[in-house]
Write an enzyme that holds these catalytic residues in place. Structure first.
Site, short mmCIF file in Angstrom:
data_model
loop_
_atom_site.label_atom_id
_atom_site.label_comp_id
_atom_site.label_asym_id
_atom_site.label_seq_id
_atom_site.Cartn_x
_atom_site.Cartn_y
_atom_site.Cartn_z
N CYS A 1 16.29 29.21 -28.83
CA CYS A 1 15.19 29.35 -27.87
C CYS A 1 14.70 30.80 -27.80
CB CYS A 1 15.61 28.85 -26.50
SG CYS A 1 17.03 29.73 -25.80
N CYS B 1 -0.33 18.62 -11.93
CA CYS B 1 0.19 19.46 -13.02
C CYS B 1 0.19 18.63 -14.29
CB CYS B 1 1.60 19.96 -12.69
SG CYS B 1 2.34 20.95 -14.01
N GLN C 1 17.30 18.99 -22.03
CA GLN C 1 16.06 19.48 -22.62
C GLN C 1 14.87 18.94 -21.82
OE1 GLN C 1 15.68 21.74 -24.79
NE2 GLN C 1 17.58 21.84 -25.97
N PHE D 1 28.30 25.68 -28.13
CA PHE D 1 27.37 25.67 -27.00
C PHE D 1 26.83 24.24 -26.82
CE2 PHE D 1 27.11 29.67 -29.34
CZ PHE D 1 27.41 30.61 -28.37
N CYS E 1 -1.84 30.13 -11.92
CA CYS E 1 -0.44 29.71 -12.02
C CYS E 1 0.20 30.37 -13.24
CB CYS E 1 -0.38 28.19 -12.13
SG CYS E 1 1.29 27.54 -12.41
N CYS F 1 -5.89 21.95 -16.38
CA CYS F 1 -5.31 22.23 -15.07
C CYS F 1 -6.26 23.12 -14.26
CB CYS F 1 -3.97 22.93 -15.24
SG CYS F 1 -3.17 23.31 -13.66
#
EC number: 2.1.1.190
Length: 432
Positions: free
Chosen positions: A389, A162, A265, A294, A87, A81
């Protein structure tokens, strides 16, 4: 003027020191040792030496900035990139994928105090099927910026490519920027979300003023030309469907429809493998009763229902509960019950909690699941799969299961976000 001493304030030196990095943390920072403490240096990889200056010197750690790199690691890569380093989206494109995975694997191993058995990964490029790009009109230049935030700043990096975006989404960026820049209401645009559903891409445009008819016509023309479903968001809680079909994706062969703002996801390839692994680890039998906490709109719930006698899904967002019910009906799964409940409250009073379960799966947000761990132990399932996560809250919640007699049988690192500092994982607990 009086001056006061602060114990937290430490004067750093501009003296140049030479260090050698021996480790890579999950956020892509090289880790060296200096005066017996960890020294974090952005941009350096293991086996690399550099002349640096200290930018921060704390009691437990220090940070440094590279002045001159003295050698290159064999695992150094040329970032794909052109915005890398400016970024804030990616932190590790300068490191090989193998090194990234090893460093995350080692970090997870340290936090969980257990060997990592598996790395679940897919393609490291073009994997993001969702992105939110900020929009900012610059009056001085009369230019519209479209992109991501700079690292550690609120400024926008104006992008036209990107490489971690799904190719179909990346290909839209130049034409999308041209379209948005040509709108009369370019000053009143907030952000644009791009999502790649299995049936087509979609975009959600947030605008803070009523769009003129000519602007709306240009947007519709863009959506038809590029086969993109168009949604407008005049307010944060309002979504106007302008063109295109309702989006859907597949999970274990099932078709799940979703709203553009529903959580799905980001990495479809890893998601498919993650669901398959969870089903395998839980070893669901035809007479099992399974609990999915969840549960969202049924990413795990519905595939579980293909194997179990009965599945219960519990979720705190009412729109996702309703979507889960719709998806169960669409896929002709009649052994699924969804409950809308706040799992941070006293779960013992909730209707789903009054029944027994053979297996449990939970996939909480970053805060983890401290409010339900005690009740999961009371339910006494034979197997628990925890999808995480945030390794810090996973380690905390795991202690409750370990103290109750469960053991970690499998631990996997999920490479859900290659080239970034995100560390996701999945654990199988078995009751001995």
């Amino acid at each position: 003027m009086a001056q006061f001493y602060s114990a937290k304030r430490r004067v750093t030196t501009r003296e140049i020191i030479t260090v050698t990095v021996n480790d890579l943390d999950p956020f892509g920072q090289g880790v060296a040792r200096h005066h017996g403490k960890a020294l974090f240096v952005n941009g350096l990889l293991p086996q690399e030496s550099a002349d640096i200056t200290l930018t921060e010197d704390k009691k437990q750690y220090a940070r440094g900035q590279v002045k001159r790199r003295l050698n290159d690691s064999p695992e150094r890569e040329t970032p794909r990139c052109p915005y890398f380093g400016v970024c804030g989206g990616c932190q590790q494109q300068h490191a090989s994928v193998a090194l990234q995975q090893r460093s995350k694997r080692a970090a997870l191993q340290r936090m969980m105090k257990h060997e990592v058995d598996d790395v679940i990964a897919d393609t490291p490029w073009g994997y993001r099927r969702r992105a939110r790009l900020s929009l900012n009109y610059q009056p001085k230049t009369q230019q519209l910026q479209m992109g991501f935030r700079k690292a550690n700043a609120s400024d926008i990096v104006d992008i036209r490519q990107c490489p971690v975006l799904a190719p179909r989404l990346e290909a839209l960026l130049p034409a999308l920027h041209d379209c948005l820049s040509s709108l009369k209401s370019a000053r009143q645009l907030g952000h644009v979300e791009l999502v790649l559903a299995d049936n087509s891409p979609l975009m959600v445009l947030r605008h803070t003023a009523v769009l003129p008819a000519a602007d709306k016509e240009k947007l519709e023309c863009f959506s038809h030309t590029h086969n993109v479903a168009l949604y407008l968001a005049p307010q944060s809680e309002i979504l106007e469907h302008v063109s295109g079909d309702a989006p859907w994706y597949t999970s274990n062969g099932l078709r799940l429809t979703f709203s553009p703002r529903d959580f799905i996801q980001v990495n479809d390839g890893v998601n498919q493998k993650m669901v398959a692994t969870a089903l395998s680890w839980l070893d669901v039998q035809p007479d099992d009763r399974v609990l999915d906490l969840f549960c969202g709109m049924g990413n795990f719930t519905l595939p579980l229902a293909q194997r179990a006698a009965e599945v219960v899904g519990v979720e705190g967002v009412p729109a996702l509960v309703e979507k889960g019910r719709e998806n169960a009906a669409f896929n002709h799964l009649h052994n699924v019950t969804f409950f809308h409940e706040n799992l941070e409250e006293d779960v013992t009073r909730q209707a789903w909690a009054k029944h027994g379960f053979d297996k449990v799966l939970l996939d909480p947000a970053r805060a983890g699941a401290p409010g339900v761990m005690t009740h999961i132990i009371k339910l006494a399932p034979t197997r628990v799969v925890y999808v995480s996560c945030n390794p810090a809250t996973l380690a905390r919640d795991s202690d409750a299961l370990l103290q109750a007699g469960y053991q970690i049988q499998r631990l996997a690192m999920l490479d859900m976000f290659p080239h970034t500092g995100h560390l996701e994982s999945m654990v199988l607990f078995v009751r001995e």
